[in-house]
Structures are given as structure tokens and as C-alpha cells.
Design a protein around this motif. Structure first.
Motif, PDB file in Angstrom:
ATOM      1  N   VAL A 162       0.843  -1.017  -0.025  1.00  0.00           N
ATOM      2  CA  VAL A 162      -0.008   0.140   0.149  1.00  0.00           C
ATOM      3  C   VAL A 162       0.789   1.211   0.025  1.00  0.00           C
ATOM      4  N   TYR A 180      -1.407  -1.314  -3.750  1.00  0.00           N
ATOM      5  CA  TYR A 180      -2.765  -0.102  -3.925  1.00  0.00           C
ATOM      6  C   TYR A 180      -2.111   1.150  -3.565  1.00  0.00           C
ATOM      7  N   GLU A 238      -6.574   1.187 -13.418  1.00  0.00           N
ATOM      8  CA  GLU A 238      -6.662   0.086 -12.371  1.00  0.00           C
ATOM      9  C   GLU A 238      -6.732  -1.581 -13.215  1.00  0.00           C
ATOM     10  N   TYR A 273      -3.699  -3.805  -9.362  1.00  0.00           N
ATOM     11  CA  TYR A 273      -3.549  -2.473  -9.225  1.00  0.00           C
ATOM     12  C   TYR A 273      -4.627  -1.627  -8.869  1.00  0.00           C
ATOM     13  N   HIS A 274      -4.660  -1.028  -7.862  1.00  0.00           N
ATOM     14  CA  HIS A 274      -5.973  -0.498  -7.465  1.00  0.00           C
ATOM     15  C   HIS A 274      -5.657   0.819  -6.835  1.00  0.00           C
ATOM     16  N   ILE A 327      -7.082   3.875  -4.030  1.00  0.00           N
ATOM     17  CA  ILE A 327      -7.833   4.022  -3.044  1.00  0.00           C
ATOM     18  C   ILE A 327      -8.143   5.724  -2.797  1.00  0.00           C
ATOM     19  N   LEU A 361      -9.231  -3.611   2.564  1.00  0.00           N
ATOM     20  CA  LEU A 361      -8.206  -4.783   2.199  1.00  0.00           C
ATOM     21  C   LEU A 361      -8.333  -5.916   3.142  1.00  0.00           C
TER      22      LEU A 361
END
Ligand SMILES: C[S@@+](CC[C@H](N)C(=O)[O-])C[C@H]1O[C@@H](n2cnc3c(N)ncnc32)[C@H](O)[C@@H]1O
Length: 282
Positions: free
Chosen positions: A94, A115, A132, A136-137, A139, A152
Motif C-alpha cells: 500500500v 494499492y 486499475e 493494481y488499485h 484508494i 483490504l
């Protein structure tokens, strides 16, 4: 950009441009083609902006030492990420306060779940340049609104939380609550974060730091360092499960481009003006 970005989120433009400038230079410390691409696109807007920082970035006038420091830092955080993945293939990283950085593209080895977390105004902009995927994201949240952690909870982990150039912009009590919450929600995770020495955050030294950031760095008035720690072991006092794993300063780097500044590795109070600390959150 449709509306003005706040002073603190705008600091991510500075690091982005540092990456791009260094990436285009001879023998780059950091190879970051995505930063080159994004800045080429942003230049069209920033060069016409009323904000002096925007125009300065678009014209590429950034202090050379800052470019080198930021590139060295990004390279080191890439190495931390790769080392973590070598130990934990399929692990979760993250990137807290990711800005417009393209770490995922630089370090993706085919298994990582990555993330990128930042304020909605930065993630909105980031969506223009990145897509995304299954691994692969984004937030879009303040890191201080702990509801983001719920996203998560279904993941197996292990987790690595990275905060490169972020915690110093947050109030000390909030950083402490965040670290404690990360420990509670993700026991067994690792935290790598950059910190400022709280020694520099008291007047009159603080006045010098503010002057450097606003007059020399051309950052907006709201971009101020709010918190720091005195020593790498300080966070261990916050909870018995927090274990200090090590620390690193730019001045430890053997990059040729750092030049004579490498002597600062031998002067403790300079070496740890702004540096990186690693913790196990157990
Ligand atoms: C100096 S930039 C660093 C960006 C990136 N980590 C890098 O090194 O290129 C600081 C970043 O922290 C983000 N940030 C500041 N406060 C935040 C918060 N409360 N929640 C999430 N992100 C935050 C800003 O929006 C900005 O993108």
C-alpha cells in the motif's frame, strides 16, 4: 485541471517533476518513463497557470539537489518494495500518499497486489494517466479516514505500507493513531515511512525549514511540516508490538550524483534531518 489542487497534494507535482527530470538526464538514478509522459501532458496546463510553482515546474526549474534527493529516495523505496516481494511473492503493498508516482509500473514482477492511496483530488487526476487492473488499485481517501482499511480486509497479505514524503505533513497525534490502527488491523505487517526530525520543527529552526520550503522550494503556504520524531526508536514507545527494523538516509547512498553531500552521512544530526525508518507492526 478543472480546479486548483491544494498546497499539500500539490507537493506530489514536485516529486513527479523531479522523477521526470532525472529520468531524462544522462545516467539517470531513476528510470521513470511514465513520469516523463505525465509531465509532458501536464506542462500544457501548468505552463499557463497563475501559480508560480506550476509555471516553475513546467519550465523545469527545480533545484538540482532536490531532484537528486527525490530520485534517490524513489529508487530506494523501489528497492524496499522489490525486497519485500522477493520474500513474499503475491504480497500486498500500500503506497500511502502515492501522488502521481508510478511505482507499480517500476516494480511489478507479476504477483504483487498494489494499492495507491491518496486524497480524492490526486486519485481523480491519477486516473487520467493510469488504469486499475486486477492487481493494481486506487484508494481515494485521506489515510486518516480509517474506513479505507476495510477494502483490504479480505486479502491474505502479508502487507507492506510505504509512506514516502507524507507523514511530516500530518499532525503528530494523527500519525500515531494511524500507525496504531495499522498495527491493530494488519498485525504482522511492515511499515516503511519517511520522517522529519522533530528537532527541526521547533522555533527558531522551524522558521528556517518553512523559509526553505516556501521561498526556495516555492511550495504553497499550507504545505508545512507538522510532525516528526526525534529518533528511529521513538515509535517503539507507542506500542510493545512495534519493532524498529532499521533506517536509511539519502546521504547513505553511493550514487555519484550525490557528490560531496555524501559527507553528511558522517554527521548524525544532518544525516537524520529527514530520513526513512522501518518497523514491524506486531
Ligand atoms: C510530497 S508528496 C509525495 C508523493 C509520493 N509519495 C512521491 O514520493 O512521489 C505528498 C503526498 O501525500 C499526500 N497526502 C497528504 N496528506 C494526505 C492524507 N491525509 N491522506 C492521503 N494522502 C495524503 C498528498 O496528497 C501528496 O500526494
Amino acid at each position: 485541471m478543472e480546479h486548483k489542487i491544494g498546497d499539500v497534494p500539490a507537493t506530489s507535482f514536485v516529486t513527479l517533476y523531479c522523477h521526470a527530470i532525472e529520468s531524462r538526464s544522462e545516467h539517470p538514478i531513476l528510470h521513470d518513463p511514465k513520469a516523463e509522459e505525465i509531465t509532458a501532458e501536464l506542462n500544457r496546463t501548468l505552463s499557463r497557470s497563475e501559480d508560480p510553482l506550476d509555471r516553475r515546474l513546467a519550465s523545469g526549474r527545480i533545484d538540482r539537489n532536490l531532484v537528486i534527493h527525490i530520485a534517490i529516495r524513489a529508487k530506494k523505496y523501489d528497492e524496499y518494495a522489490r525486497d519485500f516481494l522477493a520474500m513474499h511473492p503475491g504480497g500486498v503493498i500500500v503506497n500511502i500518499g502515492c501522488g502521481l508516482d508510478s511505482r507499480f509500473l517500476r516494480i511489478d514482477e507479476g504477483t504483487v497486489f498494489f494499492y495507491d492511496l491518496d486524497l480524492p483530488e490526486i486519485i481523480d487526476l491519477k486516473r487520467r494517466f493510469f488504469r486499475e487492473t486486477e492487481r493494481y488499485h486506487f484508494i481515494a481517501s485521506s489515510v486518516l479516514d480509517f474506513r479505507w482499511m476495510r477494502m483490504l480486509l479480505g486479502l491474505e497479505g502479508p502487507f507492506l505500507f510505504m509512506a514516502e514524503g507524507v507523514f511530516m505533513y500530518l499532525e503528530g497525534e494523527r500519525v500515531r493513531s494511524l500507525v496504531l490502527q495499522l498495527r491493530e488491523t494488519f498485525p504482522g505487517s511492515e511499515l516503511i515511512c519517511e520522517v522529519v526530525n522533530s528537532f527541526w520543527l521547533k522555533k527558531p529552526l522551524k522558521t528556517l525549514i518553512d523559509w526553505k520550503m516556501h521561498e526556495r522550494g516555492h511550495l504553497g503556504r499550507e504545505a508545512v511540516f507538522q510532525s516528526g520524531i526525534r529518533d528511529g526508536r521513538e515509535m517503539e514507545q507507542w506500542h510493545p508490538g512495534i519493532r524498529f527494523l532499521g533506517e536509511w538516509s539519502y546521504f547513505d547512498s553511493d550514487e555519484e550524483k550525490l557528490g560531496w553531500l555524501r559527507v553528511f552521512r558522517y554527521i548524525g544530526w544532518v544525516r537524520k534531518t529527514q530520513w526513512t525508518v522501518r518497523y514491524f507492526l506486531g
